[in-house]
Design a protein around this motif. Structure first.
Motif, PDB file in Angstrom:
ATOM      1  N   GLU A  49       7.890 -33.410 -45.221  1.00 52.92           N
ATOM      2  CA  GLU A  49       6.479 -33.153 -44.942  1.00 52.92           C
ATOM      3  C   GLU A  49       5.848 -32.573 -46.200  1.00 52.92           C
ATOM      4  OE1 GLU A  49       3.930 -30.920 -41.446  1.00 52.92           O
ATOM      5  OE2 GLU A  49       6.065 -30.507 -41.668  1.00 52.92           O
ATOM      6  N   PRO A  52       2.171 -29.171 -45.364  1.00 52.32           N
ATOM      7  CA  PRO A  52       2.123 -28.944 -43.920  1.00 52.32           C
ATOM      8  C   PRO A  52       1.072 -27.945 -43.449  1.00 52.32           C
ATOM      9  CG  PRO A  52       4.046 -27.884 -44.875  1.00 52.32           C
ATOM     10  CD  PRO A  52       3.423 -28.711 -45.959  1.00 52.32           C
ATOM     11  N   GLY A  55       1.049 -26.020 -39.894  1.00 52.28           N
ATOM     12  CA  GLY A  55       2.131 -26.565 -39.085  1.00 52.28           C
ATOM     13  C   GLY A  55       1.802 -27.509 -37.951  1.00 52.28           C
ATOM     14  N   THR A  58       4.138 -30.250 -38.469  1.00 55.21           N
ATOM     15  CA  THR A  58       5.484 -29.668 -38.439  1.00 55.21           C
ATOM     16  C   THR A  58       5.971 -29.551 -37.001  1.00 55.21           C
ATOM     17  OG1 THR A  58       4.802 -28.326 -40.345  1.00 55.21           O
ATOM     18  CG2 THR A  58       6.887 -27.739 -39.280  1.00 55.21           C
ATOM     19  N   GLU A  59       5.118 -29.033 -36.156  1.00 53.57           N
ATOM     20  CA  GLU A  59       5.465 -28.859 -34.738  1.00 53.57           C
ATOM     21  C   GLU A  59       5.769 -30.202 -34.082  1.00 53.57           C
ATOM     22  OE1 GLU A  59       3.727 -26.470 -30.849  1.00 53.57           O
ATOM     23  OE2 GLU A  59       2.481 -26.642 -32.649  1.00 53.57           O
ATOM     24  N   GLN A  62       9.130 -31.542 -35.349  1.00 58.69           N
ATOM     25  CA  GLN A  62      10.238 -30.821 -34.727  1.00 58.69           C
ATOM     26  C   GLN A  62      10.467 -31.284 -33.287  1.00 58.69           C
ATOM     27  OE1 GLN A  62      12.536 -28.038 -35.944  1.00 58.69           O
ATOM     28  NE2 GLN A  62      12.043 -29.651 -37.415  1.00 58.69           N
ATOM     29  N   HIS A  71      14.691 -31.632 -41.866  1.00 57.99           N
ATOM     30  CA  HIS A  71      13.234 -31.566 -42.009  1.00 57.99           C
ATOM     31  C   HIS A  71      12.939 -30.635 -43.178  1.00 57.99           C
ATOM     32  CE1 HIS A  71       9.111 -30.653 -39.879  1.00 57.99           C
ATOM     33  NE2 HIS A  71       8.961 -31.023 -41.131  1.00 57.99           N
ATOM     34  N   ALA A  73       9.975 -29.285 -45.751  1.00 61.06           N
ATOM     35  CA  ALA A  73       8.518 -29.153 -45.877  1.00 61.06           C
ATOM     36  C   ALA A  73       8.175 -28.547 -47.232  1.00 61.06           C
ATOM     37  CB  ALA A  73       7.970 -28.287 -44.754  1.00 61.06           C
ATOM     38  N   GLU A  75       5.215 -26.948 -49.295  1.00 65.44           N
ATOM     39  CA  GLU A  75       3.885 -26.332 -49.159  1.00 65.44           C
ATOM     40  C   GLU A  75       3.568 -25.541 -50.418  1.00 65.44           C
ATOM     41  OE1 GLU A  75       0.453 -25.240 -48.658  1.00 65.44           O
ATOM     42  OE2 GLU A  75       1.194 -26.420 -46.956  1.00 65.44           O
ATOM     43  N   LEU A  84       5.162 -20.759 -42.221  1.00 66.09           N
ATOM     44  CA  LEU A  84       5.969 -21.864 -41.700  1.00 66.09           C
ATOM     45  C   LEU A  84       7.429 -21.454 -41.529  1.00 66.09           C
ATOM     46  CD1 LEU A  84       4.468 -24.787 -43.787  1.00 66.09           C
ATOM     47  CD2 LEU A  84       4.454 -24.638 -41.299  1.00 66.09           C
ATOM     48  N   VAL A  91      13.194 -25.602 -40.032  1.00 62.25           N
ATOM     49  CA  VAL A  91      12.616 -26.407 -41.111  1.00 62.25           C
ATOM     50  C   VAL A  91      12.939 -25.743 -42.449  1.00 62.25           C
ATOM     51  CG1 VAL A  91      10.469 -27.322 -42.088  1.00 62.25           C
ATOM     52  CG2 VAL A  91      10.753 -27.193 -39.603  1.00 62.25           C
ATOM     53  N   THR A  93      11.635 -24.940 -45.543  1.00 64.71           N
ATOM     54  CA  THR A  93      10.321 -24.863 -46.180  1.00 64.71           C
ATOM     55  C   THR A  93      10.473 -24.394 -47.620  1.00 64.71           C
ATOM     56  OG1 THR A  93       9.291 -24.341 -44.055  1.00 64.71           O
ATOM     57  CG2 THR A  93       8.020 -23.842 -46.032  1.00 64.71           C
TER      58      THR A  93
END
Length: 196
Positions: A49, A52, A55, A58-59, A62, A71, A73, A75, A84, A91, A93
Protein backbone atom coordinates in the motif's frame (compact mmCIF):
# COMPACT_ATOMS: atom_id res chain seq x y z
CA UNK A 1 -9.00 6.98 14.10
CA UNK A 2 -12.54 7.10 12.76
CA UNK A 3 -15.22 9.43 11.50
CA UNK A 4 -14.90 13.17 12.06
CA UNK A 5 -11.56 12.90 13.92
CA UNK A 6 -10.03 11.26 10.84
CA UNK A 7 -11.54 13.93 8.57
CA UNK A 8 -10.13 16.75 10.71
CA UNK A 9 -6.70 15.07 10.67
CA UNK A 10 -6.82 14.77 6.88
CA UNK A 11 -7.81 18.40 6.43
CA UNK A 12 -5.01 19.53 8.74
CA UNK A 13 -2.42 17.54 6.78
CA UNK A 14 -3.87 18.64 3.42
CA UNK A 15 -3.63 22.32 4.40
CA UNK A 16 -0.05 21.80 5.61
CA UNK A 17 1.06 20.01 2.45
CA UNK A 18 -1.47 19.75 -0.40
CA UNK A 19 1.13 18.31 -2.79
CA UNK A 20 1.91 15.30 -0.59
CA UNK A 21 -1.57 14.68 0.84
CA UNK A 22 -3.73 13.37 -1.99
CA UNK A 23 -7.10 13.68 -0.32
CA UNK A 24 -9.09 16.22 1.65
CA UNK A 25 -10.69 13.46 3.71
CA UNK A 26 -10.64 9.70 4.25
CA UNK A 27 -11.92 7.52 1.42
CA UNK A 28 -15.32 5.84 1.71
CA UNK A 29 -15.78 2.11 2.19
CA UNK A 30 -17.28 2.04 -1.32
CA UNK A 31 -14.08 3.39 -2.87
CA UNK A 32 -11.97 1.15 -0.62
CA UNK A 33 -13.87 -1.92 -1.84
CA UNK A 34 -13.02 -1.11 -5.46
CA UNK A 35 -9.40 -0.34 -4.63
CA UNK A 36 -8.76 -3.66 -2.90
CA UNK A 37 -10.81 -5.86 -5.28
CA UNK A 38 -7.66 -7.32 -6.95
CA UNK A 39 -6.32 -8.65 -3.61
CA UNK A 40 -6.58 -12.45 -3.98
CA UNK A 41 -9.16 -14.16 -1.80
CA UNK A 42 -6.89 -17.14 -1.16
CA UNK A 43 -3.24 -18.05 -0.88
CA UNK A 44 -0.52 -15.92 0.72
CA UNK A 45 -0.41 -12.73 -1.37
CA UNK A 46 2.01 -9.86 -0.89
CA UNK A 47 0.08 -6.58 -0.86
CA UNK A 48 1.80 -3.19 -0.86
CA UNK A 49 0.00 0.00 0.00
CA UNK A 50 1.43 3.36 -1.05
CA UNK A 51 0.27 6.45 0.84
CA UNK A 52 -2.19 4.76 3.20
CA UNK A 53 -2.95 7.98 5.10
CA UNK A 54 -5.18 7.21 8.07
CA UNK A 55 -5.96 3.67 6.90
CA UNK A 56 -9.23 3.51 4.90
CA UNK A 57 -7.68 1.14 2.34
CA UNK A 58 -5.49 -0.51 5.00
CA UNK A 59 -8.56 -1.66 6.89
CA UNK A 60 -10.17 -3.03 3.71
CA UNK A 61 -6.96 -4.86 2.73
CA UNK A 62 -6.68 -6.42 6.18
CA UNK A 63 -10.29 -7.62 6.00
CA UNK A 64 -9.69 -9.11 2.56
CA UNK A 65 -6.48 -10.84 3.65
CA UNK A 66 -8.07 -12.24 6.80
CA UNK A 67 -4.70 -12.93 8.41
CA UNK A 68 -3.08 -14.35 5.24
CA UNK A 69 -0.05 -13.11 3.32
CA UNK A 70 2.06 -9.98 3.86
CA UNK A 71 0.90 -6.37 3.92
CA UNK A 72 3.55 -3.66 3.58
CA UNK A 73 2.46 0.00 3.87
CA UNK A 74 4.71 2.91 2.83
CA UNK A 75 3.62 6.22 4.39
CA UNK A 76 5.68 9.40 4.02
CA UNK A 77 3.95 11.27 6.86
CA UNK A 78 5.60 10.18 10.17
CA UNK A 79 2.49 10.92 12.27
CA UNK A 80 0.26 8.83 10.05
CA UNK A 81 2.85 6.04 9.91
CA UNK A 82 2.84 5.87 13.71
CA UNK A 83 -0.97 5.90 13.82
CA UNK A 84 -1.08 3.05 11.30
CA UNK A 85 1.39 0.99 13.37
CA UNK A 86 -0.87 1.40 16.40
CA UNK A 87 -4.13 0.66 14.56
CA UNK A 88 -2.86 -2.19 12.41
CA UNK A 89 -0.09 -4.14 14.18
CA UNK A 90 -0.22 -6.92 11.54
CA UNK A 91 0.74 -4.42 8.82
CA UNK A 92 4.42 -3.74 8.28
CA UNK A 93 4.32 0.06 8.15
CA UNK A 94 7.42 1.86 6.91
CA UNK A 95 7.87 5.63 6.92
CA UNK A 96 9.30 5.94 3.41
CA UNK A 97 8.91 7.48 -0.02
CA UNK A 98 7.07 5.32 -2.58
CA UNK A 99 10.16 5.41 -4.80
CA UNK A 100 11.92 3.26 -2.21
CA UNK A 101 9.51 0.39 -2.98
CA UNK A 102 11.88 -1.72 -5.13
CA UNK A 103 14.64 -1.55 -2.50
CA UNK A 104 12.27 -2.29 0.40
CA UNK A 105 10.86 -5.35 -1.36
CA UNK A 106 14.34 -6.55 -2.38
CA UNK A 107 15.48 -6.31 1.27
CA UNK A 108 12.63 -8.65 2.20
CA UNK A 109 13.07 -10.99 -0.77
CA UNK A 110 9.56 -10.17 -2.00
CA UNK A 111 7.63 -9.17 -5.09
CA UNK A 112 4.16 -7.66 -4.80
CA UNK A 113 1.03 -9.40 -6.06
CA UNK A 114 -0.96 -6.18 -5.67
CA UNK A 115 -0.02 -2.53 -5.16
CA UNK A 116 -2.77 -0.20 -3.90
CA UNK A 117 -2.01 3.52 -4.17
CA UNK A 118 -3.59 6.50 -2.46
CA UNK A 119 -0.80 8.84 -3.63
CA UNK A 120 -1.37 12.26 -5.19
CA UNK A 121 -0.68 12.79 -8.89
CA UNK A 122 2.44 14.80 -7.99
CA UNK A 123 4.06 11.68 -6.55
CA UNK A 124 3.88 9.98 -9.95
CA UNK A 125 5.93 12.61 -11.79
CA UNK A 126 9.07 11.16 -13.39
CA UNK A 127 12.33 11.48 -11.48
CA UNK A 128 15.44 11.21 -13.66
CA UNK A 129 13.09 10.24 -16.49
CA UNK A 130 11.56 7.29 -14.60
CA UNK A 131 7.85 7.52 -13.70
CA UNK A 132 6.72 5.96 -10.43
CA UNK A 133 4.45 3.64 -12.42
CA UNK A 134 7.57 1.97 -13.90
CA UNK A 135 9.01 1.32 -10.41
CA UNK A 136 5.67 -0.13 -9.30
CA UNK A 137 5.43 -2.39 -12.36
CA UNK A 138 8.99 -3.64 -11.79
CA UNK A 139 8.03 -4.55 -8.20
CA UNK A 140 5.04 -6.68 -9.21
CA UNK A 141 4.79 -10.36 -10.03
CA UNK A 142 4.11 -11.35 -13.63
CA UNK A 143 0.33 -11.41 -13.02
CA UNK A 144 0.37 -8.51 -10.56
CA UNK A 145 -2.17 -5.70 -10.33
CA UNK A 146 -1.97 -2.01 -9.46
CA UNK A 147 -4.83 0.25 -8.36
CA UNK A 148 -4.83 4.05 -8.06
CA UNK A 149 -7.79 6.25 -7.26
CA UNK A 150 -8.47 9.76 -8.54
CA UNK A 151 -11.23 12.29 -8.08
CA UNK A 152 -13.43 12.47 -11.17
CA UNK A 153 -12.79 16.17 -11.71
CA UNK A 154 -9.01 15.56 -11.94
CA UNK A 155 -9.28 12.90 -14.64
CA UNK A 156 -8.61 15.33 -17.49
CA UNK A 157 -5.84 17.29 -15.75
CA UNK A 158 -2.38 17.03 -17.38
CA UNK A 159 -0.86 14.90 -14.54
CA UNK A 160 -3.77 12.43 -14.76
CA UNK A 161 -3.46 12.18 -18.54
CA UNK A 162 0.30 11.63 -18.22
CA UNK A 163 -0.21 8.85 -15.69
CA UNK A 164 -2.86 7.18 -17.82
CA UNK A 165 -0.43 7.16 -20.77
CA UNK A 166 2.24 5.66 -18.48
CA UNK A 167 -0.19 2.94 -17.35
CA UNK A 168 -1.10 2.05 -20.94
CA UNK A 169 2.59 1.85 -21.86
CA UNK A 170 3.57 -0.20 -18.80
CA UNK A 171 0.74 -2.73 -18.33
CA UNK A 172 -1.03 -5.18 -20.64
CA UNK A 173 -4.45 -4.05 -19.40
CA UNK A 174 -5.65 -0.77 -17.90
CA UNK A 175 -9.30 -0.23 -16.95
CA UNK A 176 -10.97 2.84 -15.44
CA UNK A 177 -13.93 2.14 -13.15
CA UNK A 178 -17.27 3.86 -13.21
CA UNK A 179 -17.55 6.83 -10.90
CA UNK A 180 -17.86 5.93 -7.23
CA UNK A 181 -20.57 8.46 -6.37
CA UNK A 182 -20.71 7.36 -2.74
CA UNK A 183 -17.30 8.89 -2.07
CA UNK A 184 -16.76 12.55 -1.18
CA UNK A 185 -15.68 13.88 -3.61
CA UNK A 186 -16.75 11.32 -6.24
CA UNK A 187 -13.84 9.21 -7.43
CA UNK A 188 -12.81 6.51 -9.87
CA UNK A 189 -10.27 3.72 -9.82
CA UNK A 190 -7.55 2.91 -12.34
CA UNK A 191 -6.83 -0.83 -12.41
CA UNK A 192 -3.73 -1.99 -14.29
CA UNK A 193 -2.78 -5.65 -14.67
CA UNK A 194 0.21 -7.67 -15.88
CA UNK A 195 3.25 -5.40 -16.06
CA UNK A 196 5.19 -5.48 -19.30
Amino acid sequence: MRGSASTVEFLREFVKSPTTTAAVGPSSRFLAAQMVAPVPGRGEPVVVELGPGTGSFTEAIQRRLGGRGRHLALELNPRWAETLRERFPRVETVCANARELPALLAERGLRADVVVSGLPWAAHAPVDGVPLVRLIADSLTEDGAFTQFAYTWTRWAPPARRQYRDLLATFDETVISRTVWRNVPPALVYLARRPR
